[in-house]
Design a protein around this motif. Structure first.
Motif, short mmCIF file in Angstrom:
data_model
loop_
_atom_site.label_atom_id
_atom_site.label_comp_id
_atom_site.label_asym_id
_atom_site.label_seq_id
_atom_site.Cartn_x
_atom_site.Cartn_y
_atom_site.Cartn_z
N TYR B 17 0.84 -1.18 0.00
CA TYR B 17 0.00 0.00 0.00
C TYR B 17 0.88 1.24 0.00
O TYR B 17 2.11 1.16 -0.03
N ASP B 18 0.25 2.39 0.09
CA ASP B 18 0.97 3.65 -0.13
C ASP B 18 2.09 3.92 0.88
O ASP B 18 3.00 4.68 0.60
N LYS B 52 -4.70 -8.48 -5.17
CA LYS B 52 -5.13 -7.10 -5.47
C LYS B 52 -4.13 -6.41 -6.40
O LYS B 52 -4.52 -5.57 -7.21
N GLY B 56 -4.87 -4.80 -9.95
CA GLY B 56 -4.57 -3.39 -10.20
C GLY B 56 -5.02 -2.47 -9.09
O GLY B 56 -4.98 -1.25 -9.24
N LEU B 57 -5.46 -3.03 -7.96
CA LEU B 57 -5.93 -2.18 -6.86
C LEU B 57 -4.81 -1.79 -5.91
O LEU B 57 -4.95 -0.87 -5.13
N VAL B 58 -3.69 -2.54 -5.97
CA VAL B 58 -2.53 -2.21 -5.16
C VAL B 58 -1.37 -2.03 -6.13
O VAL B 58 -1.18 -2.86 -7.02
N ALA B 77 -6.68 -0.36 -12.97
CA ALA B 77 -7.55 -1.51 -12.71
C ALA B 77 -8.66 -1.64 -13.75
O ALA B 77 -8.94 -2.74 -14.23
N HIS B 78 -9.30 -0.50 -14.10
CA HIS B 78 -10.46 -0.65 -14.98
C HIS B 78 -10.08 -1.12 -16.38
O HIS B 78 -10.90 -1.74 -17.07
N PHE B 87 -11.93 -9.67 -11.10
CA PHE B 87 -11.56 -9.82 -9.69
C PHE B 87 -12.81 -9.85 -8.82
O PHE B 87 -13.70 -9.03 -8.97
N PRO B 89 -13.54 -9.33 -5.03
CA PRO B 89 -12.98 -8.97 -3.72
C PRO B 89 -13.58 -9.83 -2.61
O PRO B 89 -14.64 -10.44 -2.79
#
Lengths: 311, 251
Positions: B17-18, B52, B56-58, B77-78, B87, B89
């Motif tokens: 994560y960030d 994830k 493409g979510l992470v 992601a899209h 995906f 979740p």
């Protein structure tokens, strides 16, 4: 008592309602209360005024009032272009100010929530900056979209409306219906509802969330511009005109249920009519109290508003 | 693994994560077409972050994610969904306020107008229960049905790769068994499936192969049967009771 307050209230209410749509949309997609919304009204009105003056100077025939209205084609054309420009202004504001405050949502809402307090404060700052820009850029003199006096037409029950006002109501109804169809029947509307409920899942189903956010800003600001033009046709144009409308805008959005677009429009009408009734019954000095009372009443009695869903 | 490049793969993937602290610290793995691959590991192993990152979510900080011949590591992601990476979740995986039918329609938006109706009809065929409840708000479905809707929604786009993050979490054993039977059926249509699971026994009983992650790195890999018989697995999942010839879900 005369029913004139209903007509006056609906004119004012349509303006408030169109302005409040942006507040409710921004809240439902980005989860923050945008205090700069009033400035989109002001900017929309000023941009229309400048474009109309330019068009009138360039093509003098366009400034001829179209009978029975008080304005010419130049104002109508200017209003349409101004809606586009105000929408783009909102997108630009998001790009330079609000987007950096957002972190890409990886979970449903947790990653978005921390940004909302900073976003509210940022919107205060944006509001002041946008107003100061107008004050600095536009010479302080009386500005009107229309200076022609109109004779009000008697309608049913002793109610009188000017041709301008009748047109404004019709335009407001057309905009509201178009917006409702867009939200409920089109893939863009479905995408907006999806992003509003769960931005991370929206990305997972292939929705370009950034695009939806840009369109949300555009729609909210373009409608605010329409509200600004409506306002500019009845009052003197001044840099504080939008900011002064902010409380009624929030009252309308809250009353309708934050997140509900039809709610914002109906809330706007109710606030407008309540203000007009108060002016007629108690006097104009009580007008500003109405929006306060609506906000307090809704928060105490029905925090989810008339059409909102509980969070 | 044969000589040809695998259908979907990650190489030395580092992701987190960030905050900048990597959770996945260098994982290499692949999924072939029509293959069901499980990712297992104790809590905090980075399974969820891995899946994830593939969705493409992470963000991936280094390494490479390849799908169907292209490097998708930097794709948003899209766009990965539009290319066929679907995906599901672990939580909040349906739009609760929208109807079952609108949930599927939203997923179908990225298809051409002619494909939409046919793809949605096929999803209803695969999940007849959902077909009977298409007008109901997704939030009112039972846990098992909600999970089915989430899988149906992912399948609407005819994905090449289906990613599932702990789909059995919160489901009854019966609902889990039904879900896993469905996954086996989906795999037979040629879809590659990557399944992150806590339920080791159930996952190994249906998986062709499995990877075990520990602390963000590959620890073991092998066929479902081999890993189920592996004595180290019991130690890795202390208390989860993985045994040889575990009674699992019939394929």
């Amino acid at each position: 008592m005369s029913l004139q307050f209903l007509a006056d209230g609906m004119i004012a209410g349509a303006t408030i309602g169109l302005g409040a749509v942006g507040i409710t949309l921004t809240y439902s997609i980005l989860r923050f209360a945008n205090f700069a919304q009033g400035e989109f009204i002001t900017w929309g009105c000023y941009v229309t005024w400048l474009l109309a003056a330019a068009a009138g100077a360039w093509l003098p025939w366009s400034a001829q009032a179209i009978d029975p209205l008080s304005v010419g084609l130049n104002v109508i054309f200017a209003a349409l272009v101004a809606m586009l420009l105000t929408g783009l202004l909102a997108i630009a504001l998001d790009a330079v100010l609000f987007r950096p405050l957002r972190t890409a949502g990886t979970t449903a809402s947790a990653a978005w929530a921390p940004a909302s307090v900073s976003a509210v404060i940022a919107s205060f700052g944006a509001s002041m900056a946008l107003r100061a820009l107008i004050e600095a850029a536009v010479p302080a003199r009386q500005a009107y979209l229309s200076t022609e006096l109109q004779i009000a037409i008697p309608l049913l029950g002793g109610v009188r409306l000017t041709p301008d006002q009748i047109l404004l109501l019709a335009v407001a109804v057309v905009l509201a219906v178009a917006l409702q169809i867009m939200l409920t029947r089109t893939s863009l509307g479905r995408s907006m509802r999806a992003v509003s409920e769960n931005p991370a899942l929206a990305r997972v189903v292939g929705i370009d969330v950034s695009q939806v956010i840009r369109l949300t800003w555009f729609i909210g600001a373009a409608l605010a511009c329409a509200a600004g033009v409506m306002l500019g046709l009845v009052v003197q144009i001044r840099p504080s005109m939008g900011a002064e409308l902010l409380l009624p805008l929030f009252a309308a959005a809250l009353l309708g249920g934050v997140g509900s677009v039809p709610g914002a429009l109906i809330g706007g009408l109710l606030v407008g009519v309540a203000e007009a009734a108060t002016v007629q019954l108690l006097g104009a000095q009580w007008r500003a109290a109405v929006a306060f009372l609506v906000v307090i009443g809704v928060l105490l009695l029905r925090p989810s508003g008339l059409f909102g869903r509980a969070h | 693994m044969n000589d040809a490049a695998p259908f979907a793969a990650v190489y030395d993937l580092v992701a987190g994560y960030d905050s900048g602290v990597p959770i996945v610290k260098g994982v290499t793995m692949h999924v072939n077409r029509g293959e069901l691959v499980a990712v297992l590991g104790p809590n905090g192993a980075g399974k969820s972050t891995l899946i994830k990152a593939i969705a493409g979510l992470v963000p991936a900080t280094s390494g490479c994610i390849r799908y169907d011949g292209t490097d998708i590591s930097a794709q948003p992601a899209h766009l990965r969904v539009r290319n066929g990476v679907a995906f599901v979740p672990q939580t909040e995986n349906v739009f609760a306020t929208l109807s079952v039918s609108d949930n599927l329609k939203i997923a179908a938006q990225i298809l051409t107008a002619t494909e939409r109706a046919a793809h949605i009809a096929r999803a209803y065929e695969l999940f007849p229960d959902l077909s009977r409840q298409r007008g109901l708000a997704a939030g009112r479905l039972s846990g098992g049905q909600r999970q089915m809707l989430a899988v149906a929604r992912a399948l609407v786009i005819s994905p090449g790769l289906l990613l599932l993050d702990e789909p059995s979490a919160g489901l009854s054993p019966k609902a889990t068994a039904e879900l896993f039977r469905t996954l086996v059926r989906i795999r037979k249509t040629g879809v590659g499936i990557l399944l992150v699971e806590q339920n080791v026994r159930a996952a190994l009983s249906v998986a062709d192969r499995a990877y075990v992650l520990v602390e963000g790195r590959n620890r073991r890999e092998g066929s479902g049967g081999d890993l189920a018989a592996d004595p180290e697995m019991g130690a890795l999942f202390l208390g989860l009771g993985v045994r040889a010839a575990a009674p699992g879900v019939p394929a």
